[in-house]
Design a protein around this motif. Structure first.
Motif, mmCIF file in Angstrom:
data_model
loop_
_atom_site.group_PDB
_atom_site.id
_atom_site.type_symbol
_atom_site.label_atom_id
_atom_site.label_comp_id
_atom_site.label_asym_id
_atom_site.label_seq_id
_atom_site.Cartn_x
_atom_site.Cartn_y
_atom_site.Cartn_z
ATOM 1 N N LEU A 83 0.842 -1.363 -0.076
ATOM 2 C CA LEU A 83 -0.043 -0.112 0.011
ATOM 3 C C LEU A 83 0.881 1.250 0.056
ATOM 4 O O LEU A 83 0.689 2.217 -0.706
ATOM 5 N N GLY A 84 2.019 1.194 0.741
ATOM 6 C CA GLY A 84 3.054 2.427 0.884
ATOM 7 C C GLY A 84 3.550 2.673 -0.452
ATOM 8 O O GLY A 84 3.658 3.779 -0.963
ATOM 9 N N ILE A 85 3.757 1.334 -1.079
ATOM 10 C CA ILE A 85 4.563 1.589 -2.338
ATOM 11 C C ILE A 85 3.496 2.351 -3.671
ATOM 12 O O ILE A 85 3.742 3.115 -4.108
ATOM 13 N N GLY A 86 2.214 1.883 -3.285
ATOM 14 C CA GLY A 86 1.047 2.186 -4.255
ATOM 15 C C GLY A 86 1.055 3.838 -3.967
ATOM 16 O O GLY A 86 0.938 4.688 -4.904
ATOM 17 N N TRP A 87 0.691 4.159 -2.660
ATOM 18 C CA TRP A 87 0.556 5.730 -2.413
ATOM 19 C C TRP A 87 1.874 6.418 -3.044
ATOM 20 O O TRP A 87 1.784 7.674 -3.687
ATOM 21 N N ILE A 88 3.411 6.043 -2.828
ATOM 22 C CA ILE A 88 4.352 6.743 -3.180
ATOM 23 C C ILE A 88 4.457 6.912 -4.756
ATOM 24 O O ILE A 88 4.516 8.018 -5.379
ATOM 25 N N THR A 89 4.384 5.903 -5.538
ATOM 26 C CA THR A 89 4.390 6.002 -6.876
ATOM 27 C C THR A 89 3.153 6.479 -7.518
ATOM 28 O O THR A 89 3.053 7.456 -8.548
ATOM 29 N N GLY A 90 1.885 6.433 -6.987
ATOM 30 C CA GLY A 90 0.647 7.045 -7.184
ATOM 31 C C GLY A 90 0.734 8.596 -7.216
ATOM 32 O O GLY A 90 0.424 9.122 -8.048
ATOM 33 N N ASP A 91 0.975 8.903 -6.004
ATOM 34 C CA ASP A 91 1.153 10.472 -5.729
ATOM 35 C C ASP A 91 2.593 11.275 -6.425
ATOM 36 O O ASP A 91 2.130 11.988 -7.201
ATOM 37 N N LEU A 92 3.354 10.779 -6.055
ATOM 38 C CA LEU A 92 4.773 11.241 -6.364
ATOM 39 C C LEU A 92 4.973 10.922 -7.884
ATOM 40 O O LEU A 92 5.649 11.720 -8.613
ATOM 41 N N GLY A 93 4.395 9.948 -8.441
ATOM 42 C CA GLY A 93 4.504 9.694 -9.911
ATOM 43 C C GLY A 93 3.977 10.581 -10.686
ATOM 44 O O GLY A 93 4.465 10.693 -11.862
ATOM 45 N N LEU A 94 3.081 11.675 -10.292
ATOM 46 C CA LEU A 94 2.365 12.660 -11.163
ATOM 47 C C LEU A 94 3.509 13.557 -11.566
ATOM 48 O O LEU A 94 3.476 14.148 -12.764
ATOM 49 N N VAL A 95 4.627 13.799 -10.710
ATOM 50 C CA VAL A 95 5.526 14.668 -10.992
ATOM 51 C C VAL A 95 6.340 14.548 -12.152
ATOM 52 O O VAL A 95 6.368 15.293 -13.049
ATOM 53 N N PRO A 96 7.022 13.322 -12.401
ATOM 54 C CA PRO A 96 7.701 13.296 -13.521
ATOM 55 C C PRO A 96 6.649 12.931 -14.705
ATOM 56 O O PRO A 96 7.115 13.326 -15.697
ATOM 57 N N ILE A 97 5.707 12.675 -14.590
ATOM 58 C CA ILE A 97 4.628 12.486 -15.950
ATOM 59 C C ILE A 97 4.560 13.786 -16.211
ATOM 60 O O ILE A 97 4.380 13.834 -17.518
ATOM 61 N N LEU A 98 4.011 14.745 -15.467
ATOM 62 C CA LEU A 98 3.754 16.322 -16.017
ATOM 63 C C LEU A 98 4.882 16.509 -16.402
ATOM 64 O O LEU A 98 4.633 17.343 -17.353
ATOM 65 N N LEU A 99 6.108 16.557 -15.940
ATOM 66 C CA LEU A 99 7.463 17.096 -16.390
ATOM 67 C C LEU A 99 7.789 16.601 -17.697
ATOM 68 O O LEU A 99 8.102 17.345 -18.785
ATOM 69 N N ALA A 100 7.539 15.168 -17.734
ATOM 70 C CA ALA A 100 7.678 14.622 -19.068
ATOM 71 C C ALA A 100 6.899 15.186 -20.324
ATOM 72 O O ALA A 100 7.329 15.275 -21.402
ATOM 73 N N THR A 101 5.595 15.347 -19.653
ATOM 74 C CA THR A 101 4.556 15.694 -20.928
ATOM 75 C C THR A 101 4.866 17.166 -21.277
ATOM 76 O O THR A 101 4.997 17.553 -22.425
ATOM 77 N N ILE A 102 5.417 18.104 -20.163
ATOM 78 C CA ILE A 102 5.834 19.417 -20.754
ATOM 79 C C ILE A 102 7.083 19.412 -21.566
ATOM 80 O O ILE A 102 6.988 20.049 -22.406
ATOM 81 N N PHE A 103 8.000 18.681 -21.073
ATOM 82 C CA PHE A 103 9.337 18.487 -21.747
ATOM 83 C C PHE A 103 9.152 18.188 -23.228
ATOM 84 O O PHE A 103 9.576 18.681 -23.935
ATOM 85 N N ALA A 104 8.054 17.160 -23.385
ATOM 86 C CA ALA A 104 7.931 16.529 -24.600
ATOM 87 C C ALA A 104 7.253 17.588 -25.582
ATOM 88 O O ALA A 104 7.620 17.656 -26.599
ATOM 89 N N GLY A 105 6.300 18.200 -24.912
ATOM 90 C CA GLY A 105 5.505 19.193 -25.790
ATOM 91 C C GLY A 105 6.549 20.356 -26.279
ATOM 92 O O GLY A 105 6.575 20.534 -27.634
#
Lengths: 148, 157
Positions: A83-105
């Protein structure tokens, strides 16, 4: 719990699919010399992140919160590892995804006419997507196998 | 972790590979609708190879680990398991037709490119916008979603 779990799994699998597609396109475009090829792959990578990975993350997170509320996990004294792993990657995982989307755009825009060779931002996005993908594969394993 | 935990994890990871392939195909189909130059089409189809590998791993993994789990944890003759197996077969048949449809487009792009014809092709554009490919893809997505519904709800289990 079933509708929430369905939403959570559907969102997570679309998120992983978006990351896989973006990563594959960005890797193929990494060393492409003909300018048109680099643009084609960069566009595919950006669209995968914007139209699949980001909405997939949102569905996954809504499903997770719904399950959390239904199961009353606010009251558990000792949180299991999965559950801890799920929360960490679930919540913090948004940051690299958003950064990657912005950088890719932005990287895609910079690949426009007269800007040959400026692929650094698309490459940074590819690295972020690769790290995110690895983290989510580990998370899927942890959330399904539920190790102690 | 015992064997069942590993089977569940491998079954779920296989399902993720399957759905990831469908997402990849969806992105490629959407991107392909705006293409008509053979070189561009061939580049986009290079990404499809990743999807082909994922769907092969996904379909084989879900059936192997799924049947193993069904024998280990459930009853293989449960209605929801039989329904899922039937839908898996339908997905395989639809996926085969879908693959043949888009492989024909890729082969045509390859032939045009080999002939040095790298201008926009209305024939190629028409193939990429074919209703048949779109309908088959939509059916495959719906069948996969139906399997996911069965796996989550497990009616009658």
């Amino acid at each position: 719990m079933e509708p929430a779990l369905f939403l959570h799994i559907l969102g997570a699998s679309v998120l992983v699919g978006g990351l896989v597609t973006a990563f594959a396109a960005q890797l193929l475009g990494w060393s492409e010399r003909p300018h048109a090829a680099a643009v084609t792959y960069a566009r595919l990578g950006f669209r995968s992140l914007l139209y699949a990975a980001v909405p997939g993350w949102l569905l996954m997170r809504i499903g997770a919160q719904w399950i959390w509320s239904e199961q009353g996990w606010d009251d558990i004294s000792e949180e299991p590892l999965w559950l801890g792993i799920g929360w960490i990657t679930g919540d913090l995982g948004l940051v690299p995804i958003l950064l990657a989307t912005i950088f890719a755009g932005v990287g895609l825009r910079r690949l426009g006419p007269g800007a040959e060779g400026k692929t650094a931002l698309v490459r940074v996005a590819a690295v972020l997507v690769g790290i995110s993908l690895l983290a989510y594969v580990i998370t899927v394993w942890a959330m399904s196998a539920k190790p102690d | 972790m015992d064997l069942t935990d590993w089977l569940v994890a491998l079954h779920v990871l296989s399902a993720f590979a399957w759905i990831a392939a469908l997402v990849l195909y969806s992105v490629v189909i959407a991107a392909g609708r705006g293409l008509s130059v053979p070189g561009d089409v061939l580049r986009v189809f290079r990404v499809v190879r990743v999807g082909d590998a994922l769907i092969a791993v996904g379909m084989i993994g879900t059936i192997v680990f799924g049947i193993w789990l069904a024998i280990d944890e459930y009853d293989i003759w449960d209605g929801w398991i039989i329904a899922a197996l039937a839908l898996w077969l339908v997905a395989g048949a639809v996926g085969d037709r879908l693959g043949r449809t888009y492989n024909a487009t890729r082969d045509r792009a390859r032939a045009l490119h080999a002939e040095g014809l790298n201008d926009a092709s209305s024939e190629l554009s028409g193939m990429l916008r074919s209703q048949r490919g779109l309908v088959l893809h939509a059916v495959l997505v719906l069948v996969t979603a139906a399997i996911l519904v069965l796996m989550v709800w497990k009616p009658g289990a």
